[in-house]
Design a protein around this motif. Structure first.
Motif, PDB file in Angstrom:
ATOM      1  N   ILE A   1       0.870  -1.177   0.000  1.00 12.24           N
ATOM      2  CA  ILE A   1       0.000   0.000   0.000  1.00 12.24           C
ATOM      3  C   ILE A   1       0.905   1.224   0.000  1.00 12.24           C
ATOM      4  O   ILE A   1       1.830   1.304   0.816  1.00 12.24           O
ATOM      5  CB  ILE A   1      -0.913   0.022   1.243  1.00 12.24           C
ATOM      6  N   ILE A   2       0.641   2.166  -0.894  1.00 13.65           N
ATOM      7  CA  ILE A   2       1.345   3.445  -0.870  1.00 13.65           C
ATOM      8  C   ILE A   2       0.371   4.460  -0.279  1.00 13.65           C
ATOM      9  O   ILE A   2      -0.698   4.698  -0.825  1.00 13.65           O
ATOM     10  CB  ILE A   2       1.815   3.880  -2.269  1.00 13.65           C
ATOM     11  N   ASP A   3       0.760   5.053   0.850  1.00 20.18           N
ATOM     12  CA  ASP A   3      -0.123   5.950   1.598  1.00 20.18           C
ATOM     13  C   ASP A   3       0.243   7.405   1.314  1.00 20.18           C
ATOM     14  O   ASP A   3       1.296   7.890   1.715  1.00 20.18           O
ATOM     15  CB  ASP A   3       0.003   5.640   3.087  1.00 20.18           C
ATOM     16  N   PHE A   4      -0.664   8.103   0.618  1.00 19.44           N
ATOM     17  CA  PHE A   4      -0.461   9.503   0.246  1.00 19.44           C
ATOM     18  C   PHE A   4      -1.226  10.469   1.148  1.00 19.44           C
ATOM     19  O   PHE A   4      -1.359  11.640   0.805  1.00 19.44           O
ATOM     20  CB  PHE A   4      -0.941   9.719  -1.202  1.00 19.44           C
ATOM     21  N   THR A   5      -1.709  10.040   2.305  1.00 17.59           N
ATOM     22  CA  THR A   5      -2.585  10.892   3.109  1.00 17.59           C
ATOM     23  C   THR A   5      -1.888  12.136   3.646  1.00 17.59           C
ATOM     24  O   THR A   5      -2.556  13.130   3.930  1.00 17.59           O
ATOM     25  CB  THR A   5      -3.226  10.120   4.278  1.00 17.59           C
TER      26      THR A   5
ATOM     27  N   THR B   1      -8.852   5.164   3.555  1.00 15.67           N
ATOM     28  CA  THR B   1      -8.220   4.913   4.845  1.00 15.67           C
ATOM     29  C   THR B   1      -7.299   3.695   4.770  1.00 15.67           C
ATOM     30  O   THR B   1      -7.455   2.832   3.906  1.00 15.67           O
ATOM     31  CB  THR B   1      -9.255   4.659   5.954  1.00 15.67           C
ATOM     32  N   GLN B   2      -6.388   3.627   5.733  1.00 14.23           N
ATOM     33  CA  GLN B   2      -5.496   2.470   5.823  1.00 14.23           C
ATOM     34  C   GLN B   2      -6.302   1.209   6.100  1.00 14.23           C
ATOM     35  O   GLN B   2      -6.026   0.153   5.528  1.00 14.23           O
ATOM     36  CB  GLN B   2      -4.458   2.695   6.930  1.00 14.23           C
ATOM     37  N   GLU B   3      -7.288   1.317   6.950  1.00 14.42           N
ATOM     38  CA  GLU B   3      -8.126   0.150   7.275  1.00 14.42           C
ATOM     39  C   GLU B   3      -8.806  -0.413   6.029  1.00 14.42           C
ATOM     40  O   GLU B   3      -8.826  -1.620   5.800  1.00 14.42           O
ATOM     41  CB  GLU B   3      -9.160   0.517   8.336  1.00 14.42           C
ATOM     42  N   GLN B   4      -9.372   0.472   5.201  1.00 17.73           N
ATOM     43  CA  GLN B   4     -10.021   0.029   3.952  1.00 17.73           C
ATOM     44  C   GLN B   4      -9.007  -0.662   3.044  1.00 17.73           C
ATOM     45  O   GLN B   4      -9.305  -1.708   2.461  1.00 17.73           O
ATOM     46  CB  GLN B   4     -10.644   1.210   3.220  1.00 17.73           C
ATOM     47  N   ALA B   5      -7.837  -0.079   2.909  1.00 23.34           N
ATOM     48  CA  ALA B   5      -6.812  -0.654   2.032  1.00 23.34           C
ATOM     49  C   ALA B   5      -6.354  -2.014   2.550  1.00 23.34           C
ATOM     50  O   ALA B   5      -6.223  -2.961   1.778  1.00 23.34           O
ATOM     51  CB  ALA B   5      -5.637   0.311   1.893  1.00 23.34           C
TER      52      ALA B   5
ATOM     53  N   ALA C   1       5.682  -4.315 -10.766  1.00 24.43           N
ATOM     54  CA  ALA C   1       4.840  -5.129  -9.891  1.00 24.43           C
ATOM     55  C   ALA C   1       4.178  -6.264 -10.659  1.00 24.43           C
ATOM     56  O   ALA C   1       4.038  -7.366 -10.152  1.00 24.43           O
ATOM     57  CB  ALA C   1       3.789  -4.255  -9.217  1.00 24.43           C
ATOM     58  N   GLY C   2       3.789  -5.977 -11.882  1.00 28.95           N
ATOM     59  CA  GLY C   2       3.160  -7.003 -12.705  1.00 28.95           C
ATOM     60  C   GLY C   2       4.081  -8.176 -12.984  1.00 28.95           C
ATOM     61  O   GLY C   2       3.633  -9.310 -13.110  1.00 28.95           O
ATOM     62  N   LYS C   3       5.376  -7.917 -13.041  1.00 21.76           N
ATOM     63  CA  LYS C   3       6.361  -8.977 -13.300  1.00 21.76           C
ATOM     64  C   LYS C   3       6.557  -9.885 -12.095  1.00 21.76           C
ATOM     65  O   LYS C   3       7.019 -11.010 -12.234  1.00 21.76           O
ATOM     66  CB  LYS C   3       7.700  -8.366 -13.687  1.00 21.76           C
ATOM     67  N   THR C   4       6.254  -9.384 -10.901  1.00 21.84           N
ATOM     68  CA  THR C   4       6.500 -10.148  -9.675  1.00 21.84           C
ATOM     69  C   THR C   4       5.207 -10.580  -8.981  1.00 21.84           C
ATOM     70  O   THR C   4       5.248 -11.013  -7.837  1.00 21.84           O
ATOM     71  CB  THR C   4       7.327  -9.309  -8.678  1.00 21.84           C
ATOM     72  N   ASN C   5       4.073 -10.431  -9.662  1.00 20.14           N
ATOM     73  CA  ASN C   5       2.770 -10.731  -9.069  1.00 20.14           C
ATOM     74  C   ASN C   5       2.525  -9.921  -7.804  1.00 20.14           C
ATOM     75  O   ASN C   5       1.883 -10.381  -6.866  1.00 20.14           O
ATOM     76  CB  ASN C   5       2.617 -12.228  -8.781  1.00 20.14           C
ATOM     77  N   CYS C   6       3.060  -8.735  -7.785  1.00 21.12           N
ATOM     78  CA  CYS C   6       2.891  -7.819  -6.664  1.00 21.12           C
ATOM     79  C   CYS C   6       1.546  -7.119  -6.797  1.00 21.12           C
ATOM     80  O   CYS C   6       1.133  -6.750  -7.888  1.00 21.12           O
ATOM     81  CB  CYS C   6       4.042  -6.814  -6.684  1.00 21.12           C
ATOM     82  N   ASP C   7       0.867  -6.955  -5.690  1.00 16.96           N
ATOM     83  CA  ASP C   7      -0.440  -6.299  -5.670  1.00 16.96           C
ATOM     84  C   ASP C   7      -0.288  -4.977  -4.927  1.00 16.96           C
ATOM     85  O   ASP C   7       0.063  -4.961  -3.744  1.00 16.96           O
ATOM     86  CB  ASP C   7      -1.450  -7.205  -4.970  1.00 16.96           C
ATOM     87  N   ILE C   8      -0.541  -3.864  -5.620  1.00 16.96           N
ATOM     88  CA  ILE C   8      -0.338  -2.535  -5.044  1.00 16.96           C
ATOM     89  C   ILE C   8      -1.668  -1.803  -4.930  1.00 16.96           C
ATOM     90  O   ILE C   8      -2.471  -1.818  -5.865  1.00 16.96           O
ATOM     91  CB  ILE C   8       0.639  -1.710  -5.900  1.00 16.96           C
ATOM     92  N   ARG C   9      -1.869  -1.155  -3.802  1.00 17.49           N
ATOM     93  CA  ARG C   9      -3.039  -0.325  -3.549  1.00 17.49           C
ATOM     94  C   ARG C   9      -2.528   1.049  -3.123  1.00 17.49           C
ATOM     95  O   ARG C   9      -1.360   1.204  -2.776  1.00 17.49           O
ATOM     96  CB  ARG C   9      -3.909  -0.896  -2.426  1.00 17.49           C
TER      97      ARG C   9
END
Length: 121
Positions: A54-58, A112-116, A78-86
Motif C-alpha cells: 500500500i502506498i499511503d499519500f494521506t 483509509t489504511q483500514e479500507q486498504a 509489480a506485474g512482473k512479480t505478481n505484486c499487488d499494489i493499492r
C-alpha cells in the motif's frame, strides 16, 4: 495477531502489518528529487519478499510528473512479480490528481489504511 515492523527514512516510512507493506509518504510535495528514494524503498520492500503493498499519500498534497512516472514504473515492475499494489489517496488533492491522470483506473485507491488493508482479505 498482527506483526508490525517499520523501516525507512524521515520522509518515507515502511510499516509491515501481517505481510502487507505500507509505504507512507511524510511530505507535502513529492518531486523529481524524491522519486529515486521512492523507487529504492519500493525495491527494498520487494527484495524483502513483500508482494502486497500500500502506498499511503494521506500526508501528501502534490506529486509531480516524475513521481507519477515512477509510480507507473512501479506498477509495471509489480506485474512482473505478481505484486499487488493499492493506494490510500484520501479525499484531498492527491485523489483529484489520481482521477485526472487516470491512475485511479490502474491502481485501487482507498480513503483509509483500514479500507486498504481489508481489501487484501
Amino acid at each position: 495477531m498482527k506483526s508490525i515492523s517499520t523501516f525507512g527514512s524521515e520522509d518515507f516510512k515502511v510499516k509491515t502489518i501481517d505481510g502487507i507493506s505500507i509505504i507512507k509518504i511524510y511530505m507535502l510535495r513529492v518531486t523529481a528529487k524524491d522519486a529515486k528514494t521512492l523507487k529504492q524503498i519500493f525495491n527494498s520492500v520487494i527484495a524483502a519478499g513483500h508482494f502486497r503493498i500500500i502506498i499511503d499519500f494521506t500526508e501528501c498534497q502534490f506529486v509531480d510528473s516524475t513521481v507519477i512516472g515512477v509510480i507507473l514504473n512501479i506498477l509495471k515492475e509489480a506485474g512482473k512479480t505478481n505484486c499487488d499494489i493499492r493506494a490510500i489517496t484520501s479525499l484531498g488533492s492527491i485523489n483529484i490528481l489520481f482521477a485526472q491522470t487516470k491512475l485511479n483506473k490502474i491502481i485501487k485507491c482507498y480513503n483509509t489504511q483500514e479500507q486498504a488493508l481489508n481489501s487484501f482479505a
